[in-house]
Scaffold this active site. Structure first.
Site, mmCIF file in Angstrom:
data_model
loop_
_atom_site.group_PDB
_atom_site.id
_atom_site.type_symbol
_atom_site.label_atom_id
_atom_site.label_comp_id
_atom_site.label_asym_id
_atom_site.label_seq_id
_atom_site.Cartn_x
_atom_site.Cartn_y
_atom_site.Cartn_z
ATOM 1 N N SER A 220 13.640 46.835 63.815
ATOM 2 C CA SER A 220 12.939 46.533 65.055
ATOM 3 C C SER A 220 12.717 47.819 65.851
ATOM 4 C CB SER A 220 13.755 45.539 65.901
ATOM 5 O OG SER A 220 13.143 45.351 67.167
ATOM 6 N N LYS B 13 10.046 40.752 72.049
ATOM 7 C CA LYS B 13 11.454 41.094 71.822
ATOM 8 C C LYS B 13 12.315 40.208 72.724
ATOM 9 C CE LYS B 13 10.168 44.690 69.301
ATOM 10 N NZ LYS B 13 10.294 44.687 67.833
ATOM 11 N N SER C 149 10.452 41.652 63.080
ATOM 12 C CA SER C 149 11.428 42.269 63.984
ATOM 13 C C SER C 149 12.261 41.260 64.764
ATOM 14 C CB SER C 149 10.726 43.215 64.964
ATOM 15 O OG SER C 149 9.949 42.496 65.896
#
Length: 304
Positions: free
Chosen positions: A252, A146, A91
């Site tokens: 993602s 992230k 991701s």
């Protein structure tokens, strides 16, 4: 929710620490006194093996006393300074690849107690562009990684595979949405994606980083997290929360789909790749899938 491993580490540190202190103050001096007395009453010098048999040390106590310094160092390093993580998915490609092992700086966003992550000393706040590790809001037992896209008070739109942003307004009037600067670099094939991906550089805050776009995959607007009073592709970040997105934009599971990350869920800032393993397999390969096929030394270093 308590972090199970952190809770176990805290308990081990406390238990072995108590044993270590009691041994220093009571059990150790008692052993020494008994052996000194035996030596004083002996007509010959007793060797170490003989002395050890006099007032012998309990095996459990000996192991706990020996382990305490090691456990204490691990506890301090992991809880307050750096913690290692492994990247399990694609991701964050191309910034982070499956098989990357990273270091997360725990004190970047403040010193927190290790179990419930309550902030003890405020040292810093997330910035746009940071690569951050956090507890997944829908299941805090899972660690996610992230990039920080939206700060508290920001208004964000993700449309036509571009990010549009209005920073938090300090006055009564807000500006217009402005698209983040993106520069097309070309296409690249990635084995993990099994597709030709478009590669862009994107300017987010003070960070220039690469993102991947899959031109063949449509936007999943119907699956986006719906916030009251906004369009389906628009979000306003609440106070005390952050909006996170993966660099691999079409692969993602991030804030677009499940919402915002509370400040309390932040674990730290990813700062470096300390080792990177490759897991390439051929049809004739007999090795198990979890055995590395090589080391990517060129990936060791800082994270943008």
């Amino acid at each position: 929710m308590a972090n199970t491993f952190a809770l176990i580490l805290v308990c081990l540190t406390i238990v072995t620490g108590i044993v270590w202190v009691i041994d220093k103050l009571k059990w150790g001096p008692a052993r020494k006194a008994a052996r000194d007395e035996a030596q004083a009453h002996s007509e010959t010098t007793l060797d170490e093996k003989t002395l050890e048999k006099i007032h012998p040390e309990n095996v459990v106590i000996e192991n706990a006393r020996s382990l305490f310094p090691v456990i204490a160092i691990v506890f301090v390093l992991r809880s307050f300074i750096y913690e290692p993580f492994q990247i399990p998915s694609g991701s964050m490609m191309p910034t982070l690849l499956v098989g990357d092992f990273i270091l997360v700086e725990k004190f970047s966003y403040g010193v927190k107690e290790p179990v419930w992550q309550n902030k003890l000393i405020p040292l810093g706040e997330p910035k746009r562009g940071d690569v951050a590790v956090f507890k997944y809001p829908e299941d805090p037992r899972i660690d996610y990684i992230k990039r920080v896209v939206g700060l508290p008070g920001d208004r964000i739109v993700y449309k036509d595979k571009k990010i549009y942003l209005i920073p938090k307004c300090e006055t009564d009037s807000c500006g217009k949405y402005k698209a983040l600067d993106m520069n097309y670099l070309g296409t690249e094939d990635f084995a993990d994606e099994r597709s030709t991906m478009q590669v862009y550089t994107e300017i987010l805050g003070e960070v220039a980083h690469k993102v991947l776009i899959n031109p063949n995959r449509p936007e999943q607007v119907s699956s986006y997290y719906q916030q009251e009073g906004t369009y389906g592709y628009e979000w306003v970040v609440p106070e005390g929360h952050y909006f996170m997105m993966g660099d691999n934009r079409d692969n993602s599971l991030d804030s677009r789909y499940w919402g915002f990350v509370p400040e309390q869920n932040l674990v730290g800032k990813a700062v470096a790749i300390w080792i990177s393993f490759e897991f390439y397999r051929t049809a004739d390969d007999f090795l198990p899938s979890w055995v590395p096929s090589g080391v990517r030394f060129n990936r060791i270093g800082g994270i943008k």
